[in-house]
Design an enzyme around this catalytic site. Structure first.
Site, PDB file in Angstrom:
ATOM      1  N   GLY A 216       0.834  -1.206   0.000  1.00 43.16           N
ATOM      2  CA  GLY A 216       0.000   0.000   0.000  1.00 43.16           C
ATOM      3  C   GLY A 216       0.861   1.246   0.000  1.00 43.16           C
TER       4      GLY A 216
ATOM      5  N   ASP B  67       5.135  -5.069   5.963  1.00 42.46           N
ATOM      6  CA  ASP B  67       5.748  -6.356   6.327  1.00 42.46           C
ATOM      7  C   ASP B  67       5.634  -7.403   5.214  1.00 42.46           C
ATOM      8  OD1 ASP B  67       3.064  -6.627   6.753  1.00 42.46           O
ATOM      9  OD2 ASP B  67       3.230  -7.454   8.771  1.00 42.46           O
TER      10      ASP B  67
ATOM     11  N   THR C 245       4.005   2.197   5.929  1.00 43.65           N
ATOM     12  CA  THR C 245       2.606   1.772   5.816  1.00 43.65           C
ATOM     13  C   THR C 245       1.788   2.627   6.767  1.00 43.65           C
ATOM     14  OG1 THR C 245       1.013   0.011   6.282  1.00 43.65           O
ATOM     15  CG2 THR C 245       3.107  -0.165   7.410  1.00 43.65           C
TER      16      THR C 245
ATOM     17  N   ASP D 170      -0.688   1.870   8.416  1.00 39.17           N
ATOM     18  CA  ASP D 170      -1.300   1.110   9.519  1.00 39.17           C
ATOM     19  C   ASP D 170      -0.443   1.040  10.787  1.00 39.17           C
ATOM     20  OD1 ASP D 170      -3.514   0.546   7.985  1.00 39.17           O
ATOM     21  OD2 ASP D 170      -2.669  -1.302   7.179  1.00 39.17           O
TER      22      ASP D 170
ATOM     23  N   ASP E  95       1.671  -1.114  11.582  1.00 43.42           N
ATOM     24  CA  ASP E  95       1.504  -2.481  12.101  1.00 43.42           C
ATOM     25  C   ASP E  95       2.725  -3.378  11.878  1.00 43.42           C
ATOM     26  OD1 ASP E  95       1.367  -2.679   9.366  1.00 43.42           O
ATOM     27  OD2 ASP E  95      -0.443  -3.916   9.312  1.00 43.42           O
TER      28      ASP E  95
ATOM     29  N   ARG F  25      -7.055  -3.272   9.015  1.00 46.67           N
ATOM     30  CA  ARG F  25      -7.693  -4.598   8.957  1.00 46.67           C
ATOM     31  C   ARG F  25      -7.371  -5.397  10.209  1.00 46.67           C
ATOM     32  NH1 ARG F  25      -5.398  -5.566   3.138  1.00 46.67           N
ATOM     33  NH2 ARG F  25      -3.729  -4.795   4.425  1.00 46.67           N
TER      34      ARG F  25
ATOM     35  N   GLY G 107     -11.940  12.819  20.790  1.00 41.41           N
ATOM     36  CA  GLY G 107     -12.911  12.692  21.880  1.00 41.41           C
ATOM     37  C   GLY G 107     -14.106  11.827  21.515  1.00 41.41           C
ATOM     38  N   ALA G 108     -13.853  10.726  20.810  1.00 43.58           N
ATOM     39  CA  ALA G 108     -14.957   9.828  20.436  1.00 43.58           C
ATOM     40  C   ALA G 108     -15.529   9.140  21.675  1.00 43.58           C
ATOM     41  CB  ALA G 108     -14.456   8.788  19.436  1.00 43.58           C
TER      42      ALA G 108
ATOM     43  N   GLU H 147     -11.623  -0.863  10.227  1.00 41.94           N
ATOM     44  CA  GLU H 147     -12.333  -1.631   9.190  1.00 41.94           C
ATOM     45  C   GLU H 147     -12.353  -3.138   9.470  1.00 41.94           C
ATOM     46  OE1 GLU H 147     -10.382  -1.321   5.330  1.00 41.94           O
ATOM     47  OE2 GLU H 147      -8.418  -1.353   6.302  1.00 41.94           O
TER      48      GLU H 147
ATOM     49  N   ARG I  20      -4.902   7.448   2.600  1.00 43.30           N
ATOM     50  CA  ARG I  20      -3.602   7.085   2.027  1.00 43.30           C
ATOM     51  C   ARG I  20      -2.869   8.287   1.415  1.00 43.30           C
ATOM     52  NH1 ARG I  20      -3.659   1.855  -0.333  1.00 43.30           N
ATOM     53  NH2 ARG I  20      -3.850   0.362   1.343  1.00 43.30           N
TER      54      ARG I  20
END
Ligand code: ATP
Length: 324
Positions: A15, A107, A129, A131, A133, A175, A189-190, A227, A257
């Site tokens: 990505g 990765d 990336t 993410d 991650d 993901r 502040g969700a 997501e 992105r």
């Protein structure tokens, strides 16, 4: 120039992430400063297998540091993961006389680089990336920009949610990793963050918190969903059914992105690429750049691919306290 490395290929893979251009620019400039020829490989491992390459000059990377995306383009290739694809790629490394390849990606891209390394190709990895991650590094290039993009979007949705006393579900990327979701939820502040890392219970995690908020007089609610954690449309249906509130659903999608990289992404990308090229030119290879605290370190690629990380439980607890 030192070591045997004189021609270095550079590719971006997986990505796209804001800051990839800063990483390409820094790699080309660092390589040329070491007296190397720098070869841009177009479209990730697809371009490597097909031999789509061009020499990059200092000028060819001018004025790209502020641009999102990647001037080398990127791709995902199933074929490269096969033995035949890998051999095709190795063949091109030999034909184009590449002494080493710098892989800028996530990765999955590093697994591909590891496979090339096992065939004797010298590789280096720079983690990019949105993410965040990748197990071996605290931070990945693109994450900060994506987080700020999400923050801006939620700020805007919050304005209208407040005015109309709405429940807003906002789906963000992630993901398997909820870094964007948890940190944007804290930053905005969700009321609720739903993460792939945490088992999700509709009543405890969503319905009861909304009832509690409503009983305190609050009439607008922000729910951030990664997501990979649950289906946002299904969640909206459940809230409508159980609470007689009709939530709006905003799936932020690919907007996350793009965009001009933040200072953090530009600087991290630049420093990681310079270090990776310096190491290649000094005889080291098969490593991945990683941020540990405020230091950039290099980790053996095989070891890096075994490393795991997860969101600190204190951060998840803090989100819950803040959403009261
Ligand atoms: P992002 O995190 O942004 O999705 P990524 O680098 O993890 O980035 P992937 O699509 O997983 O993205 O991987 C990019 C490419 O790397 C794949 O299309 C494939 O060619 C190669 N690749 C991925 N996994 C492997 C693997 N296990 N072995 C060999 N090559 C792989």
């Amino acid at each position: 120039m030192s070591g045997n490395v004189k021609r270095i290929g550079v590719l971006t893979s997986g990505g796209d992430a804001p800051g990839m251009n800063a990483a390409i620019r820094a790699a080309v400039r660092a390589g040329i400063s070491h007296g190397c020829e720098m070869i841009g490989i177009e479209g990730g491992y697809c371009g490597l297998m097909d031999g789509v390459m061009r020499e990059m000059s200092l000028r060819s990377v001018s004025d790209i540091i502020s641009k999102g995306g990647t001037i080398l383009r990127t791709a995902r290739s199933k074929e490269f993961s096969t033995e035949a694809g890998l051999l095709r790629a190795k063949n091109m490394v030999d034909i184009f006389r590449l002494d080493a390849i710098l892989v800028i990606g996530g990765d999955g891209s590093f697994r591909g680089a590891r496979d090339l390394a096992r065939l004797g190709v010298k590789v280096m990895g720079v983690p990019a990336t949105i993410d965040n991650d990748i197990g071996c590094t605290d931070y990945t290039i693109g994450y900060d920009t994506a987080l700020n993009t999400v923050k801006d979007a939620i700020d805007k949705i919050k304005d209208t949610a407040y005015s109309h006393e709405r429940c807003s579900i906002i789906e963000v990327m992630g993901r398997d990793a909820g870094y964007i979701a948890i940190n944007s939820a804290i930053a905005d502040g969700a009321e609720v963050a739903i993460l792939p890392e945490k088992e999700f219970d509709l009543n405890n995690d969503v319905i009861i918190p909304i009832i509690n908020c409503r009983n305190r007089g609050k009439k607008d609610y922000i729910i951030v969903v990664a997501e990979g954690a649950t289906d946002s449309m299904w969640l909206a249906e459940q809230i409508k059914e159980k609470l007689d509130i009709k939530p709006t659903v905003s799936i932020l999608g690919y907007i996350q992105r793009g965009g001009s990289p933040t200072v953090r992404d530009r600087v991290t990308a630049s420093l990681m690429s310079v270090k990776a090229i310096d190491m290649l030119c000094n005889g080291e290879c098969n490593k991945v750049m990683a941020q540990k605290g405020d230091k950039i370190v290099a980790i053996d690629i095989e070891e890096a691919l075994q490393m795991k990380k997860c969101i600190d439980s204190e951060v998840i607890d803090a989100m819950q306290i803040l959403s009261l």
